[in-house]
Design an enzyme around this catalytic site. Structure first.
Site, PDB file in Angstrom:
ATOM      1  N   HIS A 167       6.875 -12.602 -11.508  1.00  0.00           N
ATOM      2  CA  HIS A 167       7.391 -13.198 -10.261  1.00  0.00           C
ATOM      3  C   HIS A 167       6.545 -14.399  -9.882  1.00  0.00           C
ATOM      4  CE1 HIS A 167       9.679  -9.487  -8.499  1.00  0.00           C
ATOM      5  NE2 HIS A 167      10.044  -9.776  -9.730  1.00  0.00           N
TER       6      HIS A 167
ATOM      7  N   TYR B 234       8.919  -9.381   2.229  1.00  0.00           N
ATOM      8  CA  TYR B 234       8.051  -8.820   3.274  1.00  0.00           C
ATOM      9  C   TYR B 234       8.685  -9.209   4.604  1.00  0.00           C
ATOM     10  CZ  TYR B 234       4.201  -7.917  -0.012  1.00  0.00           C
ATOM     11  OH  TYR B 234       3.413  -7.434  -1.034  1.00  0.00           O
TER      12      TYR B 234
ATOM     13  N   PRO C 205      -1.671  -0.873   1.513  1.00  0.00           N
ATOM     14  CA  PRO C 205      -0.964  -1.441   0.360  1.00  0.00           C
ATOM     15  C   PRO C 205      -0.270  -2.779   0.616  1.00  0.00           C
ATOM     16  CG  PRO C 205       0.232   0.440   1.240  1.00  0.00           C
ATOM     17  CD  PRO C 205      -1.029   0.357   2.011  1.00  0.00           C
TER      18      PRO C 205
ATOM     19  N   LYS D 126      -3.297  -4.724  -3.359  1.00  0.00           N
ATOM     20  CA  LYS D 126      -4.630  -4.936  -3.939  1.00  0.00           C
ATOM     21  C   LYS D 126      -5.297  -3.709  -4.536  1.00  0.00           C
ATOM     22  CE  LYS D 126      -4.895  -9.228  -3.391  1.00  0.00           C
ATOM     23  NZ  LYS D 126      -4.417  -9.907  -4.579  1.00  0.00           N
TER      24      LYS D 126
ATOM     25  N   TYR E 210      -2.990 -13.521  -2.875  1.00  0.00           N
ATOM     26  CA  TYR E 210      -2.025 -12.555  -3.418  1.00  0.00           C
ATOM     27  C   TYR E 210      -2.058 -12.573  -4.950  1.00  0.00           C
ATOM     28  CZ  TYR E 210       2.189  -9.633  -3.263  1.00  0.00           C
ATOM     29  OH  TYR E 210       3.082  -8.589  -3.376  1.00  0.00           O
TER      30      TYR E 210
HETATM   31  C1  FAD Z   1       0.302   7.359  -2.313  1.00  0.00           C
HETATM   32  C2  FAD Z   1      -0.343   6.051  -2.747  1.00  0.00           C
HETATM   33  C3  FAD Z   1       0.428   4.890  -2.831  1.00  0.00           C
HETATM   34  C4  FAD Z   1      -0.165   3.700  -3.212  1.00  0.00           C
HETATM   35  N1  FAD Z   1       0.586   2.574  -3.260  1.00  0.00           N
HETATM   36  C5  FAD Z   1       0.002   1.412  -3.630  1.00  0.00           C
HETATM   37  C6  FAD Z   1       0.730   0.205  -3.683  1.00  0.00           C
HETATM   38  O1  FAD Z   1       1.926   0.180  -3.363  1.00  0.00           O
HETATM   39  N2  FAD Z   1       0.091  -0.936  -4.069  1.00  0.00           N
HETATM   40  C7  FAD Z   1      -1.250  -0.936  -4.432  1.00  0.00           C
HETATM   41  O2  FAD Z   1      -1.807  -1.966  -4.842  1.00  0.00           O
HETATM   42  N3  FAD Z   1      -1.950   0.182  -4.387  1.00  0.00           N
HETATM   43  C8  FAD Z   1      -1.371   1.350  -3.992  1.00  0.00           C
HETATM   44  N4  FAD Z   1      -2.102   2.466  -3.951  1.00  0.00           N
HETATM   45  C9  FAD Z   1      -3.506   2.362  -4.340  1.00  0.00           C
HETATM   46  C10 FAD Z   1      -3.691   2.459  -5.862  1.00  0.00           C
HETATM   47  O3  FAD Z   1      -2.821   3.413  -6.389  1.00  0.00           O
HETATM   48  C11 FAD Z   1      -5.136   2.839  -6.105  1.00  0.00           C
HETATM   49  O4  FAD Z   1      -5.939   1.799  -5.592  1.00  0.00           O
HETATM   50  C12 FAD Z   1      -5.463   3.067  -7.578  1.00  0.00           C
HETATM   51  O5  FAD Z   1      -4.859   4.255  -8.030  1.00  0.00           O
HETATM   52  C13 FAD Z   1      -6.969   3.174  -7.763  1.00  0.00           C
HETATM   53  O6  FAD Z   1      -7.268   3.660  -9.036  1.00  0.00           O
HETATM   54  P1  FAD Z   1      -8.529   4.591  -9.251  1.00  0.00           P
HETATM   55  O7  FAD Z   1      -8.538   4.921 -10.694  1.00  0.00           O
HETATM   56  O8  FAD Z   1      -9.726   3.973  -8.664  1.00  0.00           O
HETATM   57  O9  FAD Z   1      -8.250   5.892  -8.369  1.00  0.00           O
HETATM   58  P2  FAD Z   1      -7.140   7.015  -8.576  1.00  0.00           P
HETATM   59  O10 FAD Z   1      -5.905   6.452  -9.134  1.00  0.00           O
HETATM   60  O11 FAD Z   1      -7.073   7.750  -7.288  1.00  0.00           O
HETATM   61  O12 FAD Z   1      -7.776   7.961  -9.686  1.00  0.00           O
HETATM   62  C14 FAD Z   1      -8.829   8.848  -9.385  1.00  0.00           C
HETATM   63  C15 FAD Z   1      -8.748  10.025 -10.333  1.00  0.00           C
HETATM   64  O13 FAD Z   1      -9.830  10.894 -10.075  1.00  0.00           O
HETATM   65  C16 FAD Z   1      -9.362  12.219 -10.130  1.00  0.00           C
HETATM   66  N5  FAD Z   1     -10.245  13.106  -9.374  1.00  0.00           N
HETATM   67  C17 FAD Z   1     -10.283  13.329  -8.041  1.00  0.00           C
HETATM   68  N6  FAD Z   1     -11.187  14.256  -7.745  1.00  0.00           N
HETATM   69  C18 FAD Z   1     -11.749  14.628  -8.913  1.00  0.00           C
HETATM   70  C19 FAD Z   1     -12.735  15.573  -9.254  1.00  0.00           C
HETATM   71  N7  FAD Z   1     -13.330  16.344  -8.330  1.00  0.00           N
HETATM   72  N8  FAD Z   1     -13.069  15.708 -10.537  1.00  0.00           N
HETATM   73  C20 FAD Z   1     -12.476  14.949 -11.509  1.00  0.00           C
HETATM   74  N9  FAD Z   1     -11.514  14.057 -11.248  1.00  0.00           N
HETATM   75  C21 FAD Z   1     -11.159  13.891  -9.961  1.00  0.00           C
HETATM   76  C22 FAD Z   1      -7.965  12.136  -9.535  1.00  0.00           C
HETATM   77  O14 FAD Z   1      -7.159  13.248  -9.903  1.00  0.00           O
HETATM   78  C23 FAD Z   1      -7.476  10.830 -10.115  1.00  0.00           C
HETATM   79  O15 FAD Z   1      -6.791  10.991 -11.332  1.00  0.00           O
HETATM   80  C24 FAD Z   1      -1.544   3.665  -3.540  1.00  0.00           C
HETATM   81  C25 FAD Z   1      -2.312   4.830  -3.455  1.00  0.00           C
HETATM   82  C26 FAD Z   1      -1.732   6.014  -3.046  1.00  0.00           C
HETATM   83  C27 FAD Z   1      -2.606   7.241  -2.938  1.00  0.00           C
END
Ligand code: FAD
Length: 396
Positions: A77, A206, A299, A303, A389
């Site tokens: 996009h 948006y 969200p 980011k 963005y």
């Molecule tokens: C419902 C939701 C909707 C979202 N929508 C958007 C969006 O539209 N746009 C956007 O940019 N971002 C969005 N986000 C944010 C984005 O998804 C996150 O920033 C991204 O997933 C971050 O990645 P991460 O690997 O740091 O964390 P996560 O994806 O949260 O991964 C962390 C991992 O650690 C694991 N974990 C947790 N506790 C433990 C433990 N005790 N032991 C071992 N493993 C553990 C979890 O199961 C998970 O798999 C959203 C987040 C959520 C929750």
């Protein structure tokens, strides 16, 4: 019970995008890692979350050999639409900053990371229970857990990386007298839906509206992703499919200037609370934090996933130097380097959120409309939005 000890160079807690991408980038540098994840591979892979990849995220994934499917099924996009009642304006990122973004769901990114992990034989312990981190300021920090088969494990590593999101144990392993936190809880949430219908728009919309913010996004040519601002504590069951499509039609301007919103079967609905959170420093001893373990953004600025990718893009070369070359300079600079981008994205996400969501104050509403008109009509305003963005260079 006997404990099986697993020695490795880097122990990673969490197999979400930050954990698996870090393992991938470390493997490319010849650094061994073991990942521990509380959930199953299927559960992690099916979580519906982010959907927009910044220019720099796509660049990094391509350089890491993870870009094939983005090119195949992703959708590039060149900008977004900003709108308020009666007016819709295209903010063209390419024109303003020469960069674009990609619609490519987090589930797809996760699929690519899992496939690459399988291909290189990455050791990942899914469905681990009682995960705890130990001795993080020592030269031999450890992660203990109970495996899916009931075996007790102790991972001993040179460094630990907490990629375990907001609820994992890593963030809390930084002592209270060392860590500092900042938080903003917003007085509204998002009701997000996935619908089996072709998007009614070519790029994201948006929309500011007196009834509340709405957004039209998409996951593919046949799946739409739509959001409505709702009050905190909203019960998803109070929103029937008809009520959702009616509210979306009103807020997105169905019937205005010849545009129409095509409804379709809703396959998933959930309510997402909105908050900003940062914990510093992102390193304590030999424990490093990355992604949602260190920071959360609402969200609206798209980011969250991009910041997680940027963190590990900075961390992987730093850990390789530390573990392999014995050079700690990049690792010592990691927290400060990563936090520059974290705060920039925290500000941008707050700015987009507060510009577009209505909170009932008529004075604030006038300020929001003035800000939106300025962004849509001024090259400087539009370039500022576009630059943030589409994303800054990783490590800048
Ligand atoms: C419902 C939701 C909707 C979202 N929508 C958007 C969006 O539209 N746009 C956007 O940019 N971002 C969005 N986000 C944010 C984005 O998804 C996150 O920033 C991204 O997933 C971050 O990645 P991460 O690997 O740091 O964390 P996560 O994806 O949260 O991964 C962390 C991992 O650690 C694991 N974990 C947790 N506790 C433990 C433990 N005790 N032991 C071992 N493993 C553990 C979890 O199961 C998970 O798999 C959203 C987040 C959520 C929750």
């Amino acid at each position: 019970m006997t404990t099986t000890v697993i020695p490795t160079e880097v122990a990673i807690v969490g197999a979400g995008p930050s954990g698996l991408l870090l393992a991938h980038l470390l493997a490319a540098r010849g650094v061994a890692s073991v990942v521990v994840e509380a959930r199953s591979e299927e559960y992690v892979g099916s979580r519906i979350r982010a959907g927009i990849l910044e220019h720099s995220t796509v660049d990094l994934l391509r350089r890491a050999g993870l870009g094939d499917r983005i090119a195949e099924v992703g959708d590039e996009h060149r900008g977004i639409y900003l709108q308020w009642p009666g007016e819709r304006h295209h903010i063209d990122f390419q024109e303003h900053v020469g960069r674009s973004v990609w619609v490519y769901g987090q589930t797809e990114v996760q699929k690519d990371l899992v496939a690459a992990a399988h291909a290189r034989g990455q050791e990942i312990h899914y469905e681990a229970a009682d995960v705890a981190v130990h001795d993080v300021t020592s030269d031999r920090p450890a992660v203990t857990f109970t495996g899916a088969d009931g075996t007790s494990y102790r991972l001993e590593a040179r460094v630990l990386v907490g990629c375990d999101g907001s609820f994992g144990p890593s963030r809390a392993a930084v002592p209270d007298d060392v860590r500092q936190t900042w938080e903003r809880v917003y007085p509204y949430s998002w009701l997000g839906v996935l619908a089996d219908v072709a998007p009614s728009t070519d790029e994201l919309i948006y929309a500011w509206h007196p009834d509340g913010f709405a957004m039209h996004s998409m996951r593919s040519a046949s799946v739409s992703r739509l959001y409505l601002q709702v009050p905190n504590g909203t019960d998803v069951d109070t929103w029937s499919d008809d009520r959702i499509w009616d509210a979306l039609a009103t807020r997105l301007g169905h019937g205005e200037n010849g545009w129409s919103l095509e409804p379709g079967p809703i396959t998933e609905k959930s309510v997402l609370p909105m908050r900003s959170f940062v914990q510093t420093p992102m390193r304590h001893g030999n424990l490093f934090l990355a992604g949602d373990a260190a920071h959360i953004v609402p969200p609206t600025g798209a980011k969250g996933l991009n910041l997680a990718v940027a963190d590990v893009g900075v961390l992987a070369p730093a850990l390789a130097e530390l573990v392999r070359g014995g050079d700690s300079r990049l690792a010592d600079a990691y927290s400060d380097t990563a936090l520059r981008r974290v705060w920039r994205c925290t500000h941008f996400s707050w700015w987009m959120t507060t510009m577009l969501h209505t909170a009932g104050d008529p004075f604030d509403a006038q300020l929001q409309l003035s800000q939106l008109r300025w962004v849509a009509s001024s090259a400087a305003g539009a370039a500022g939005l576009a630059e943030n963005y589409a994303g800054l260079d990783i490590g800048s």
